[in-house]
Design a protein around this motif. Structure first.
Motif: not given
Ligand code: GS8
Length: 210
Positions: A158-162
């Motif tokens: 989920v950190p890819i979302y940023s």
């Protein structure tokens, strides 16, 4: 035993964000120390002498590095919080497989979207769409990769979302259009405070220069 927990980080890092999410999911209090990667602290060099990278988690004076290993450790030490990895050995191995896929096939390709041009960037875009497509297939109709709850693969990915607005701007494409299921999943994760409070701000990253 007292739990003294220190996290050495760098605000844009998706790998640091993974550790922050895991600590937040487990409700662990910790001290955060921001590193200047141009001028690394002696503590970082001492705690991660091999790679000299963040994140580093220091638990009661003992250092751990490599974000997936750190998240696994947090899951094993703070058993009271919600589990991130399944206990079944096969399901556990599958979660590790997909987290490894994210490390090998998502973040490095995302990096190329940001830092390359022309044919190399086009190839990266194709690969990024293929790989996020494979992740959509793996998600199936589950709300999270972990099933009903956030799990190891969700924390890894989920950190890819940023970073998506940066990728979309540089490589000129739209993931909402191309991978709507992926975006829906990311937004579902962002509804969790453990995630939204741990991820770098999209606008701040958009203004960030290497
Ligand atoms: C990657 C950590 C990393 O690249 C992990 O923890 O999962 N496989 C590792 N950390 C970067 C910051 S984020 O881009 C870092 O510390 N770089 C410093 C350097 O390369 O000197």
């Amino acid at each position: 035993m007292a739990n003294e927990v220190v996290l050495l980080g760098f605000w844009p890092s998706p790998f640091v964000a993974r550790v922050k999410i895991a600590l937040a999911e487990k409700g662990v209090q910790y001290e955060y120390k921001e590193e200047d990667l141009e001028n690394k602290s002696s503590l970082l060099l001492q705690m991660n002498p091999i790679h000299k990278k963040v994140p580093v988690l220091i638990h009661n004076g003992k250092p751990l590095s490599e974000s997936l290993i750190v998240v696994q450790y947090i899951d094993e030490v703070w058993k009271d919080g919600p589990p991130l990895l399944p206990s079944d050995p096969y399901l556990r191995s599958q979660a590790m497989f997909w987290a490894d896929f994210v490390d090998k096939k998502i973040y490095p390709v995302g990096w190329k979207l940001w830092t390359t041009k022309a044919e190399e960037q086009d190839a990266a875009k194709k690969e990024f769409l293929e790989n996020t497509g494979l992740l959509e297939e793996e998600l199936k109709d589950k709300p999270f990769f972990g099933g009903e709850n956030l799990g190891f693969v969700d924390v890894a990915l989920v950190p890819i979302y940023s970073w998506l607005p940066v990728y979309e701007k540089f490589a000129n494409f739209s993931l909402v259009v191309e991978r709507p299921k992926f975006i829906e999943w990311a937004k579902r994760c962002m509804e969790k405070e453990s995630v939204s409070k741990s991820l770098p701000d999209q606008q701040k990253l958009n203004d960030f220069k290497l």
